[in-house]
Motif scaffolding. Structure first.
Motif, PDB file in Angstrom:
ATOM      1  N   UNK A   1     -18.527  -1.181 -15.364  1.00 24.85           N
ATOM      2  CA  UNK A   1     -19.739  -0.859 -16.129  1.00 24.85           C
ATOM      3  C   UNK A   1     -20.506  -2.094 -16.594  1.00 24.85           C
ATOM      4  N   UNK A   2     -20.762  -2.995 -15.630  1.00 21.11           N
ATOM      5  CA  UNK A   2     -21.584  -4.169 -15.897  1.00 21.11           C
ATOM      6  C   UNK A   2     -22.690  -4.248 -14.837  1.00 21.11           C
ATOM      7  N   UNK A   3     -23.885  -4.714 -15.217  1.00 20.02           N
ATOM      8  CA  UNK A   3     -24.997  -4.817 -14.255  1.00 20.02           C
ATOM      9  C   UNK A   3     -24.865  -6.069 -13.392  1.00 20.02           C
ATOM     10  N   UNK A   4     -23.952  -6.025 -12.444  1.00 23.76           N
ATOM     11  CA  UNK A   4     -23.616  -7.226 -11.665  1.00 23.76           C
ATOM     12  C   UNK A   4     -23.902  -7.036 -10.184  1.00 23.76           C
ATOM     13  N   UNK A   5     -23.732  -8.114  -9.437  1.00 27.17           N
ATOM     14  CA  UNK A   5     -23.902  -8.075  -7.985  1.00 27.17           C
ATOM     15  C   UNK A   5     -22.541  -7.934  -7.318  1.00 27.17           C
ATOM     16  N   UNK A   6     -22.478  -7.070  -6.321  1.00 28.32           N
ATOM     17  CA  UNK A   6     -21.242  -6.913  -5.555  1.00 28.32           C
ATOM     18  C   UNK A   6     -21.466  -7.383  -4.117  1.00 28.32           C
ATOM     19  N   UNK A   7     -20.572  -8.254  -3.682  1.00 33.60           N
ATOM     20  CA  UNK A   7     -20.569  -8.757  -2.313  1.00 33.60           C
ATOM     21  C   UNK A   7     -19.469  -8.004  -1.578  1.00 33.60           C
ATOM     22  N   UNK A   8     -19.842  -7.140  -0.641  1.00 38.62           N
ATOM     23  CA  UNK A   8     -18.892  -6.284   0.071  1.00 38.62           C
ATOM     24  C   UNK A   8     -18.796  -6.681   1.540  1.00 38.62           C
ATOM     25  N   UNK A   9     -17.842  -6.093   2.253  1.00 39.58           N
ATOM     26  CA  UNK A   9     -17.631  -6.437   3.669  1.00 39.58           C
ATOM     27  C   UNK A   9     -17.528  -7.953   3.867  1.00 39.58           C
TER      28      UNK A   9
ATOM     29  N   UNK B   1     -10.797  -5.331 -18.150  1.00 41.67           N
ATOM     30  CA  UNK B   1     -12.169  -4.861 -18.385  1.00 41.67           C
ATOM     31  C   UNK B   1     -12.713  -5.448 -19.687  1.00 41.67           C
ATOM     32  N   UNK B   2     -11.890  -5.475 -20.694  1.00 43.38           N
ATOM     33  CA  UNK B   2     -12.318  -5.986 -22.003  1.00 43.38           C
ATOM     34  C   UNK B   2     -12.683  -7.465 -21.922  1.00 43.38           C
ATOM     35  N   UNK B   3     -11.816  -8.276 -21.307  1.00 41.04           N
ATOM     36  CA  UNK B   3     -12.080  -9.717 -21.266  1.00 41.04           C
ATOM     37  C   UNK B   3     -13.282 -10.031 -20.377  1.00 41.04           C
ATOM     38  N   UNK B   4     -13.479  -9.296 -19.295  1.00 41.12           N
ATOM     39  CA  UNK B   4     -14.646  -9.536 -18.435  1.00 41.12           C
ATOM     40  C   UNK B   4     -15.941  -9.167 -19.149  1.00 41.12           C
ATOM     41  N   UNK B   5     -15.915  -8.081 -19.884  1.00 40.71           N
ATOM     42  CA  UNK B   5     -17.114  -7.688 -20.629  1.00 40.71           C
ATOM     43  C   UNK B   5     -17.439  -8.703 -21.713  1.00 40.71           C
TER      44      UNK B   5
ATOM     45  N   UNK C   1     -21.082 -13.198 -23.289  1.00 40.48           N
ATOM     46  CA  UNK C   1     -21.247 -14.579 -23.738  1.00 40.48           C
ATOM     47  C   UNK C   1     -21.978 -15.443 -22.703  1.00 40.48           C
ATOM     48  N   UNK C   2     -22.521 -14.781 -21.659  1.00 43.30           N
ATOM     49  CA  UNK C   2     -23.383 -15.475 -20.709  1.00 43.30           C
ATOM     50  C   UNK C   2     -22.751 -15.905 -19.404  1.00 43.30           C
ATOM     51  N   UNK C   3     -21.503 -15.519 -19.159  1.00 44.03           N
ATOM     52  CA  UNK C   3     -20.840 -15.879 -17.906  1.00 44.03           C
ATOM     53  C   UNK C   3     -21.126 -14.799 -16.850  1.00 44.03           C
ATOM     54  N   UNK C   4     -21.668 -15.215 -15.705  1.00 44.07           N
ATOM     55  CA  UNK C   4     -21.924 -14.268 -14.614  1.00 44.07           C
ATOM     56  C   UNK C   4     -20.595 -13.749 -14.063  1.00 44.07           C
ATOM     57  N   UNK C   5     -20.565 -12.461 -13.721  1.00 45.03           N
ATOM     58  CA  UNK C   5     -19.394 -11.853 -13.100  1.00 45.03           C
ATOM     59  C   UNK C   5     -19.825 -11.255 -11.765  1.00 45.03           C
ATOM     60  N   UNK C   6     -19.090 -11.594 -10.703  1.00 46.95           N
ATOM     61  CA  UNK C   6     -19.414 -11.068  -9.379  1.00 46.95           C
ATOM     62  C   UNK C   6     -18.152 -10.504  -8.720  1.00 46.95           C
TER      63      UNK C   6
ATOM     64  N   UNK D   1     -19.180 -10.160   2.580  1.00 44.05           N
ATOM     65  CA  UNK D   1     -20.517 -10.743   2.580  1.00 44.05           C
ATOM     66  C   UNK D   1     -21.473 -10.015   3.495  1.00 44.05           C
ATOM     67  N   UNK D   2     -20.974  -9.011   4.216  1.00 44.79           N
ATOM     68  CA  UNK D   2     -21.829  -8.264   5.141  1.00 44.79           C
ATOM     69  C   UNK D   2     -22.847  -7.390   4.446  1.00 44.79           C
ATOM     70  N   UNK D   3     -22.524  -6.936   3.248  1.00 40.06           N
ATOM     71  CA  UNK D   3     -23.461  -6.143   2.455  1.00 40.06           C
ATOM     72  C   UNK D   3     -23.399  -6.605   1.012  1.00 40.06           C
ATOM     73  N   UNK D   4     -24.543  -6.966   0.459  1.00 38.02           N
ATOM     74  CA  UNK D   4     -24.619  -7.436  -0.916  1.00 38.02           C
ATOM     75  C   UNK D   4     -25.581  -6.533  -1.670  1.00 38.02           C
ATOM     76  N   UNK D   5     -25.125  -6.000  -2.810  1.00 39.46           N
ATOM     77  CA  UNK D   5     -25.910  -5.022  -3.558  1.00 39.46           C
ATOM     78  C   UNK D   5     -26.048  -5.465  -5.011  1.00 39.46           C
ATOM     79  N   UNK D   6     -27.270  -5.383  -5.533  1.00 41.06           N
ATOM     80  CA  UNK D   6     -27.523  -5.584  -6.954  1.00 41.06           C
ATOM     81  C   UNK D   6     -27.282  -4.238  -7.630  1.00 41.06           C
ATOM     82  N   UNK D   7     -26.183  -4.124  -8.344  1.00 45.01           N
ATOM     83  CA  UNK D   7     -25.796  -2.830  -8.890  1.00 45.01           C
ATOM     84  C   UNK D   7     -26.648  -2.386 -10.071  1.00 45.01           C
ATOM     85  N   UNK D   8     -27.396  -3.293 -10.646  1.00 44.23           N
ATOM     86  CA  UNK D   8     -28.275  -2.906 -11.754  1.00 44.23           C
ATOM     87  C   UNK D   8     -29.487  -2.133 -11.250  1.00 44.23           C
TER      88      UNK D   8
END
Length: 270
Positions: free
Chosen positions: A57-65, A25-29, A34-39, A67-74
């Protein structure tokens, strides 16, 4: 230059307790700041991905199923929602009824199972953290079905049904193993590679600027598509064969954290 990181969950980003470690969690945050997108790119339903997203706890996009369902978590916006065509769902359900197989079905992000006490239900519940709605297979209809999951500990059983389902459904469905014991049937127009490509394009990021991590069959298209594919030490051989990198440690040995700290050492130390 890597501008985006895409992570499978089970067997990859999560440990055997299905949790994120404090280190990862620490390294991903830090990389995100530093500007790297996390998905997140997972075969899981959105309902069982939420807890990981909340923990990260990041405002990222999750690709579920896959790719069947994609949600902008922010924002909570559902960007993509692809279900099985009714003719495919109808044929699939008839096959399950004919073979009398324990099955996990998803409609509107709700998990339906036939029996609370079955091996299939217990394993899926343990791994997902979800509780199913019990249903009668005879009464299940083919409308709005997102996917079906056959869970079994017998590889021969799963391979047999995969072959029969491929013969029955052909190119009308995407049939894949998402974990060692999980055989899934989904919309033919989805896989992790396609979904990731679409999301990256919407962000102005090229596939070759993305690094993706995975361990199983449903990660093949994603690992093959990106500029830097990373297979976990615990990944299947087919994935390791096409990946540019293989982690020195498994998902249960902080494999992601250690790989990222090594690969992005200069960025993280700035």
């Amino acid at each position: 230059m890597i501008k985006a990181l895409a992570f499978d969950l089970d067997g990859t980003l999560l440990n055997k307790e299905k949790k994120l470690t404090l280190g990862v969690k620490k390294v991903l945050r830090e990389l995100f700041e530093k500007g790297v997108e996390v998905l997140i790119v997972t075969g899981r339903p959105y309902s069982s991905t939420k807890e990981t997203l909340k923990d990260l706890n990041l405002p990222i996009i999750s690709i579920c199923y896959n790719g069947g369902k994609i949600v902008d978590n922010s924002s909570g916006e559902v960007i993509v929602n692809k279900i099985l065509p009714e003719d495919v769902a109808f044929d699939f359900l008839n096959y399950i009824k004919e073979k009398d197989i324990e099955i996990n079905l998803f409609k509107d992000d709700i998990w339906y199972a036939r029996n609370l006490d079955s091996y299939s239900t217990k394993i899926y519940s343990k791994n997902s953290g979800l509780t199913p709605e019990i249903f009668d297979l005879k009464e299940m209809t083919s409308e709005n079905l997102t996917k079906g999951v056959i869970v079994n500990s017998d590889d021969d059983f799963l391979n047999k049904h995969k072959k029969e389902l491929e013969d029955l459904l052909g190119e009308r469905a995407y049939i894949t193993f998402t974990q060692a014991q999980y055989l899934e049937v989904l919309n033919k127009d989805i896989n992790k590679g396609k979904a990731l490509k679409d999301i990256l394009e919407s962000k102005g990021i090229k596939l070759e600027e993305c690094m993706a991590f995975g361990d199983s069959e449903n990660d093949l298209e994603m690992i093959e598509a990106v500029g830097a594919g990373v297979a976990m030490k615990n990944a299947i051989p087919q994935l390791k064969n096409i990946a540019q990198h293989i982690t020195e440690y498994t998902n249960d040995e902080d494999g992601i954290e250690k790989f990222l700290k090594g690969y992005f050492k200069e960025i993280l130390e700035k």
